[in-house]
Write a protein that holds these residues in place. Structure first.
Motif, PDB file in Angstrom:
ATOM      1  N   ALA A  51      -6.301  48.978 -12.852  1.00  0.00           N
ATOM      2  CA  ALA A  51      -6.049  47.951 -11.841  1.00  0.00           C
ATOM      3  C   ALA A  51      -4.847  48.393 -11.027  1.00  0.00           C
ATOM      4  O   ALA A  51      -3.837  48.813 -11.576  1.00  0.00           O
ATOM      5  N   SER A  52      -4.988  48.321  -9.705  1.00  0.00           N
ATOM      6  CA  SER A  52      -3.923  48.820  -8.861  1.00  0.00           C
ATOM      7  C   SER A  52      -2.743  47.866  -8.847  1.00  0.00           C
ATOM      8  O   SER A  52      -2.904  46.675  -8.667  1.00  0.00           O
ATOM      9  N   TRP A  56      -2.575  48.978  -2.773  1.00  0.00           N
ATOM     10  CA  TRP A  56      -3.962  49.235  -2.441  1.00  0.00           C
ATOM     11  C   TRP A  56      -4.280  48.525  -1.145  1.00  0.00           C
ATOM     12  O   TRP A  56      -3.972  47.368  -0.973  1.00  0.00           O
ATOM     13  N   GLY A  60     -10.926  50.630  -3.372  1.00  0.00           N
ATOM     14  CA  GLY A  60     -10.652  50.893  -4.769  1.00  0.00           C
ATOM     15  C   GLY A  60     -10.536  52.385  -4.957  1.00  0.00           C
ATOM     16  O   GLY A  60     -10.391  53.132  -4.009  1.00  0.00           O
ATOM     17  N   ARG A 338      -8.404  41.231  -1.526  1.00  0.00           N
ATOM     18  CA  ARG A 338      -7.153  41.568  -2.194  1.00  0.00           C
ATOM     19  C   ARG A 338      -6.468  40.227  -2.430  1.00  0.00           C
ATOM     20  O   ARG A 338      -6.573  39.323  -1.585  1.00  0.00           O
ATOM     21  N   ILE A 371     -13.771  37.419  -6.646  1.00  0.00           N
ATOM     22  CA  ILE A 371     -13.185  38.697  -7.060  1.00  0.00           C
ATOM     23  C   ILE A 371     -11.849  38.822  -6.337  1.00  0.00           C
ATOM     24  O   ILE A 371     -11.797  38.809  -5.099  1.00  0.00           O
ATOM     25  N   VAL A 373      -8.622  41.203  -6.047  1.00  0.00           N
ATOM     26  CA  VAL A 373      -8.157  42.540  -6.408  1.00  0.00           C
ATOM     27  C   VAL A 373      -6.632  42.552  -6.449  1.00  0.00           C
ATOM     28  O   VAL A 373      -5.985  42.137  -5.472  1.00  0.00           O
ATOM     29  N   SER A 375      -2.953  43.295  -5.886  1.00  0.00           N
ATOM     30  CA  SER A 375      -2.365  43.946  -4.723  1.00  0.00           C
ATOM     31  C   SER A 375      -0.879  43.613  -4.632  1.00  0.00           C
ATOM     32  O   SER A 375      -0.494  42.454  -4.821  1.00  0.00           O
ATOM     33  N   TYR A 412      -9.940  38.945 -11.840  1.00  0.00           N
ATOM     34  CA  TYR A 412      -8.739  39.545 -11.255  1.00  0.00           C
ATOM     35  C   TYR A 412      -8.744  41.023 -11.608  1.00  0.00           C
ATOM     36  O   TYR A 412      -8.208  41.442 -12.626  1.00  0.00           O
ATOM     37  N   GLU A 413      -9.413  41.817 -10.818  1.00  0.00           N
ATOM     38  CA  GLU A 413      -9.524  43.255 -11.110  1.00  0.00           C
ATOM     39  C   GLU A 413     -10.162  43.969  -9.927  1.00  0.00           C
ATOM     40  O   GLU A 413     -10.739  43.349  -9.040  1.00  0.00           O
ATOM     41  N   GLN A 414     -10.060  45.294  -9.962  1.00  0.00           N
ATOM     42  CA  GLN A 414     -10.760  46.103  -8.962  1.00  0.00           C
ATOM     43  C   GLN A 414     -12.210  46.236  -9.348  1.00  0.00           C
ATOM     44  O   GLN A 414     -12.529  46.323 -10.537  1.00  0.00           O
TER      45      GLN A 414
END
Ligand code: GDG
Length: 553
Positions: A51-52, A56, A60, A338, A371, A373, A375, A412-414
């Motif tokens: 996970a960034s 990002w 991804g 994000r 979703i 992401v 950040s 909560y993820e890429q």
């Protein structure tokens, strides 16, 4: 298939460039090298993306094995190559491969230093080198001040009209100047006296154009700004408002997504610097130099998203997902962002909550996959919005949760683009609720992936994409009641109307894809170069681009 394909456009850009070399400059690099733990033998394609937690921005990470065996360390780590999966880097990569240029970017990954030569160069793609990646090194302190500080805690909120989040610290500004100077020095070194076009990307590098112009006065410089430009009343709060504008006015061509952002920029230049502005022509003259300011609405690799969504096993994956208890709702919506306060995720969730309150018949029948992401997690404002989003998710799920699951399925993820395509295709509706957004590519990706044309897009009026997507249902994310009503309209729309709207949206994007965007940018540049030094324009004519002539107004 669109007439604007990667191969055709890459070849055309080479002829548009003529004898000039292309140097692309961005904060993010197109290929990075990192020490990664070896994947179990079964997943030979690469290790899972972590996970960034860094910045990002629009993609991804796809990990691919290095062509040559890399040394294995004792704890089972090895150097692996990664490629950001975002639209921009994958669209620009074929262009760079075709014109064998140089890409200058921050080397941020753990093994980036070990994989360059004495000039900080690495030939890419490593298995079939076509162009040079030149890495720029930043210290931890510089990353904190330049990236998390000025770029993402001052410029980002300023340009998105979130003044309450903007932090203007002289220390951050100092690092921003410093890093821009380092980029300019490296780019100047790469120019090595040959005719060169430099193309800078985004708000991390606002000072670079003037710094470069000072070093090499006859360089051709252009810049694309991926986020909005604010109106003057907002912009003027920035303590370094003059310096930023002076930096950007080192460009020959400056691109924004929308006409409105161009107008805002021109007004700022006029009122802050007293620059000579011709707003109708999109031209500004300052300190004896002319900068053309033009709108170029960015897009996606439409055909690639269609292909992903039509993938061999996508239908099976959809059936599998819908059979999961957590997603077993007759109607499913999707949101992909994000985790950023500009994306209006809280407003979106509140609108869903209001809808379920107002229309109880839909309780237990409508679910929503969000979703989010990770950040810029080092910034306090991002940690706060995460907490807020998660508390609203918990509240909605406890209020409306049925036996198996609550209505909001939060991740909560890429997520890899191939998986995103599954969600986009599966969804009955998608919600883009940005409070302010340069363009928003998720809206466009959802449209491309709607193979069966069953879904409806609800798109914020405040996302740049809304200008092109009149067949979506446009919403005001500040009006929770209105969004809840539009959601009901979407769900009760006839299948014929849904299909009709989606078909019109798809027709538009099939033509207005990322490759057309590239052609439009380079065609405008070719006109400028001709004006400046008489470079032949035969390549422009050959492309037949629909870009309005630069001097037609
Ligand atoms: C800036 C401007 C402008 C999303 N989740 C994952 C993932 N994504 C990809 C999407 C899409 C991209 O990221 C997001 O692009 P957006 O345009 O929505 O937003 P920003 O990151 O804010 O981008 C924006 C853009 O620049 C381009 O100019 O449109 O207005 O703010 O492509 O698919 N990609 C992967 N995993 C994820 O979990 N791999």
């Amino acid at each position: 298939m669109s007439q604007w394909t990667a191969m055709r456009v890459a070849e055309s850009l080479v002829s548009l460039l003529g004898d000039a070399r292309l140097i692309l400059v961005s904060n993010r690099e197109p290929y990075s090298h990192g020490w990664r733990r070896q994947a179990p033998a079964a997943s030979a394609g690469g290790v899972p993306a972590p996970a960034s937690t860094t910045g990002w921005n629009g993609g991804g990470v796809r990990h691919v094995p290095l062509p040559q065996a890399s040394p294995l360390l004792q704890d089972n780590t090895a150097i692996r190559l990664s490629r950001p999966a975002g639209g921009l880097t994958s669209a620009l990569d074929p262009v760079m491969q075709a014109c064998h240029g140089t890409w200058v970017a921050w080397g941020h990954d753990s093994a980036d230093r070990q994989t360059v030569d004495a000039q900080d160069h690495v030939a890419v793609p490593p298995d079939d080198p076509q162009y040079t990646l030149r890495r720029v090194w930043l210290s931890e302190t510089q990353v904190r001040g330049f990236y998390y500080g000025f770029a993402n805690s001052a410029l980002w909120p300023l340009c998105h009209l979130h003044l309450e989040q903007a932090i203007f610290k002289p220390r951050h500004w100092h690092h921003y100047q410093d890093v821009n100077a380092s980029f300019a020095a490296v780019v100047a070194e790469e120019c090595s006296g040959e005719p060169t076009v430099v193309w800078l990307q985004d708000y991390h590098l606002a000072l670079c154009p003037a710094m470069l112009r000072q070093r090499i006065p006859d360089l051709t410089i252009m810049h694309f700004w991926h986020i909005p430009w604010p109106p003057w009343e907002i912009y003027r709060v920035c303590p370094w408002r003059r310096e930023l504008l002076e930096g950007l006015l080192g460009n020959d061509l400056l691109g924004f997504h929308l006409e409105q952002y161009c107008r805002n920029f021109l007004e700022c230049a006029e009122r802050t610097l007293g620059a000579q502005v011709d707003a109708a022509a999109g031209m500004v003259e300052y300190a004896g130099h002319v900068t053309w300011v033009r709108p170029f609405p960015i897009s996606i690799d439409y055909d690639a998203w269609v292909q992903l969504a039509r993938g061999r096993r996508v239908a099976d994956k959809i059936a599998h997902l819908r059979a999961q208890p957590a997603l077993a709702f007759p109607v499913l919506g999707v949101g992909v962002d994000r985790l950023d306060y500009t994306k209006g995720i809280v407003s979106r969730l509140e609108a869903i909550e209001r809808f379920l309150d107002k229309y109880p018949a839909y309780q237990g029948r409508v679910g929503f996959v969000q979703i989010a992401v990770p950040s810029r997690t080092q910034i306090e404002a991002y940690r706060r919005v995460k907490e807020h989003v998660e508390s609203v998710v918990a509240r909605i799920n406890s209020r409306f949760g049925m036996a198996a699951a609550g209505p909001i399925h939060y991740r909560y993820e890429q997520v890899e683009p191939a998986e995103l395509a599954v969600y986009y295709r599966m969804a009955d509706f998608a919600m883009v609720t940005s409070l302010h957004d340069g363009m928003n590519l998720v809206a466009k990706e959802f449209i491309a992936a709607q193979v069966e044309r069953r879904g409806v897009l609800l798109c914020s009026e405040f996302a740049g994409a809304a200008e092109e997507l009149g067949n979506a249902l446009l919403i005001n994310p500040y009006d929770i009641e209105g969004v809840a009503e539009t959601l009901r309209q979407a769900l009760e729309m006839s299948p014929e109307e849904k299909a009709h709207r989606m078909a019109r949206l798809q027709e538009h994007l099939a033509e207005h894809n990322i490759y057309k965007w590239l052609v439009d940018v380079f065609t405008a540049l070719a006109h400028i170069r001709e004006e400046n030094d008489g470079t032949a324009l035969t390549a422009v004519a050959a492309l037949g681009s629909s870009t309005p002539a630069l001097y037609s107004v």
